[in-house]
Design a protein around this motif. Structure first.
Motif, PDB file in Angstrom:
ATOM      1  N   ALA A  90      -2.254   8.551  11.410  1.00 43.09           N
ATOM      2  CA  ALA A  90      -2.282   7.749  10.390  1.00 43.09           C
ATOM      3  C   ALA A  90      -0.561   7.445   9.866  1.00 43.09           C
ATOM      4  O   ALA A  90       0.123   8.416  10.096  1.00 43.09           O
ATOM      5  CB  ALA A  90      -2.949   8.088   9.048  1.00 43.09           C
ATOM      6  N   GLU A  93       2.442   5.463   5.343  1.00 44.27           N
ATOM      7  CA  GLU A  93       2.010   4.623   4.058  1.00 44.27           C
ATOM      8  C   GLU A  93       0.619   4.743   4.103  1.00 44.27           C
ATOM      9  O   GLU A  93      -0.057   4.554   2.822  1.00 44.27           O
ATOM     10  CB  GLU A  93       2.467   3.170   4.774  1.00 44.27           C
ATOM     11  CG  GLU A  93       2.052   2.036   3.487  1.00 44.27           C
ATOM     12  CD  GLU A  93       0.636   1.408   3.575  1.00 44.27           C
ATOM     13  OE1 GLU A  93       0.058   0.877   2.637  1.00 44.27           O
ATOM     14  OE2 GLU A  93       0.007   1.488   4.663  1.00 44.27           O
ATOM     15  N   GLN A  94      -0.313   4.706   5.135  1.00 44.48           N
ATOM     16  CA  GLN A  94      -1.844   4.933   5.111  1.00 44.48           C
ATOM     17  C   GLN A  94      -2.095   5.959   4.652  1.00 44.48           C
ATOM     18  O   GLN A  94      -3.068   6.027   3.621  1.00 44.48           O
ATOM     19  CB  GLN A  94      -2.241   4.722   6.303  1.00 44.48           C
ATOM     20  CG  GLN A  94      -2.184   3.158   7.103  1.00 44.48           C
ATOM     21  CD  GLN A  94      -2.584   3.333   8.708  1.00 44.48           C
ATOM     22  OE1 GLN A  94      -2.504   4.242   9.404  1.00 44.48           O
ATOM     23  NE2 GLN A  94      -2.798   2.045   9.088  1.00 44.48           N
ATOM     24  N   ARG A  97      -1.757   5.672   0.593  1.00 44.92           N
ATOM     25  CA  ARG A  97      -2.593   4.781   0.127  1.00 44.92           C
ATOM     26  C   ARG A  97      -3.901   5.370  -0.032  1.00 44.92           C
ATOM     27  O   ARG A  97      -4.554   5.190  -0.937  1.00 44.92           O
ATOM     28  CB  ARG A  97      -2.542   3.388   0.968  1.00 44.92           C
ATOM     29  CG  ARG A  97      -3.300   2.413   0.472  1.00 44.92           C
ATOM     30  CD  ARG A  97      -2.766   0.971   0.777  1.00 44.92           C
ATOM     31  NE  ARG A  97      -2.929   0.961   2.345  1.00 44.92           N
ATOM     32  CZ  ARG A  97      -3.508   0.358   3.102  1.00 44.92           C
ATOM     33  NH1 ARG A  97      -4.986   0.144   2.813  1.00 44.92           N
ATOM     34  NH2 ARG A  97      -3.571   0.594   4.478  1.00 44.92           N
ATOM     35  N   TYR A 195      -7.800   2.171  10.214  1.00 38.88           N
ATOM     36  CA  TYR A 195      -7.580   2.835   9.456  1.00 38.88           C
ATOM     37  C   TYR A 195      -7.676   1.829   7.812  1.00 38.88           C
ATOM     38  O   TYR A 195      -7.817   2.280   6.885  1.00 38.88           O
ATOM     39  CB  TYR A 195      -6.002   3.450   9.424  1.00 38.88           C
ATOM     40  CG  TYR A 195      -6.092   4.871  10.011  1.00 38.88           C
ATOM     41  CD1 TYR A 195      -6.240   5.970   9.371  1.00 38.88           C
ATOM     42  CD2 TYR A 195      -5.977   4.754  11.418  1.00 38.88           C
ATOM     43  CE1 TYR A 195      -6.203   7.230  10.408  1.00 38.88           C
ATOM     44  CE2 TYR A 195      -5.793   5.817  12.530  1.00 38.88           C
ATOM     45  CZ  TYR A 195      -6.061   6.954  11.742  1.00 38.88           C
ATOM     46  OH  TYR A 195      -5.881   8.162  12.627  1.00 38.88           O
ATOM     47  N   ASP A 196      -6.862   0.728   8.232  1.00 38.29           N
ATOM     48  CA  ASP A 196      -6.640  -0.160   6.905  1.00 38.29           C
ATOM     49  C   ASP A 196      -8.033  -0.509   6.337  1.00 38.29           C
ATOM     50  O   ASP A 196      -8.201  -0.599   5.189  1.00 38.29           O
ATOM     51  CB  ASP A 196      -6.071  -0.951   7.162  1.00 38.29           C
ATOM     52  CG  ASP A 196      -4.458  -1.013   7.548  1.00 38.29           C
ATOM     53  OD1 ASP A 196      -3.927   0.022   6.995  1.00 38.29           O
ATOM     54  OD2 ASP A 196      -3.829  -1.458   8.149  1.00 38.29           O
ATOM     55  N   ILE A 199      -9.887   2.556   4.795  1.00 30.58           N
ATOM     56  CA  ILE A 199      -9.159   2.847   3.443  1.00 30.58           C
ATOM     57  C   ILE A 199      -9.530   1.870   2.488  1.00 30.58           C
ATOM     58  O   ILE A 199     -10.116   2.182   1.185  1.00 30.58           O
ATOM     59  CB  ILE A 199      -7.708   2.939   3.516  1.00 30.58           C
ATOM     60  CG1 ILE A 199      -7.268   4.132   4.358  1.00 30.58           C
ATOM     61  CG2 ILE A 199      -7.013   3.035   2.228  1.00 30.58           C
ATOM     62  CD1 ILE A 199      -5.854   4.064   4.836  1.00 30.58           C
TER      63      ILE A 199
END
Length: 217
Positions: A90, A93-94, A97, A195-196, A199
């Motif tokens: 990751a 930033e991920q 977050r 990932y995004d 999340i």
């Protein structure tokens, strides 16, 4: 008084000052069981007799829960643990977050449980178990209105500043950290390791009924 005597006395005074400062820092650091007890007592004192009010004003309750968890929980460590094997790939930033998203969902779940679960007593047990000097576990009992006792165990680790922080909780035999990690892993597999997307859609599922039933649920 010669020069060496003066230097020695100054050195001794400096050493004493450093020792006193270290002692003061250690004295301020709460023992793990006392940390949990103080946090629980403070939060319960704020919501005692006001469950109906907070049920109608959930944002106020979430703020109180957030302030309470801020002092005792290491959300970055917990977030990394929940991401598990996916944490390494990751982006920074991920990672940040997800830690924040996880924090908010945990606060929402905790706040909801406080106004929906009927209990008559919360007891933090004395003493803290430990296998390592920088790790500890603190046990608590939640007594329902029907008299049934639900065991809760907090896992804590000591950070570089010497402060104890909660990194996992086991409720009635259900390991929440492991449960959330399995849910994150499942979400990653179902979303092709996006990932995004995982999340943004993070919504852990551990209901009050499941926690009441315990590990056999």
């Amino acid at each position: 008084m010669n020069e060496w005597t003066t230097v020695a006395k100054r050195y001794s005074a400096l050493l004493l000052a450093l020792c006193l400062a270290l002692f003061a820092t250690q004295a301020l650091a709460q023992a793990p069981d006392q940390l949990i007890r103080n946090s629980v007592n403070q939060l319960m004192g704020q919501i005692e007799g006001r469950k109906d009010y907070f049920a109608q004003h959930p944002e106020e309750l979430k703020r109180l829960v957030d302030e309470s968890l801020e002092d005792i929980a290491d959300f970055r460590y917990i977030g990394a643990s929940v991401m598990g094997r996916y944490f390494r790939n990751a982006t920074p930033e991920q990672r940040s977050r997800f830690a924040e998203v996880f924090r908010q969902t945990l606060i929402d779940t905790y706040a909801k449980g406080l106004v929906t679960f009927d209990y008559r007593d919360l007891r933090v047990l004395d003493g803290a178990g430990s296998r390592y000097v920088d790790q500890a576990s603190v046990d608590m009992e939640v007594v329902g209105t029907n008299g049934e006792v639900y065991p809760v165990s907090y896992s804590l680790r000591q950070n570089d500043d010497g402060q104890w922080k909660v990194v996992n909780v086991i409720v009635n035999g259900i390991n929440l950290g492991l449960t959330f990690r399995n849910q994150f892993d499942q979400a990653m597999r179902e979303n092709n390791r996006d990932y995004d997307q995982v999340i943004n859609g993070w919504a852990p599922e551990v209901g009050t009924e499941e926690l009441e039933q315990g590990r056999g649920a």
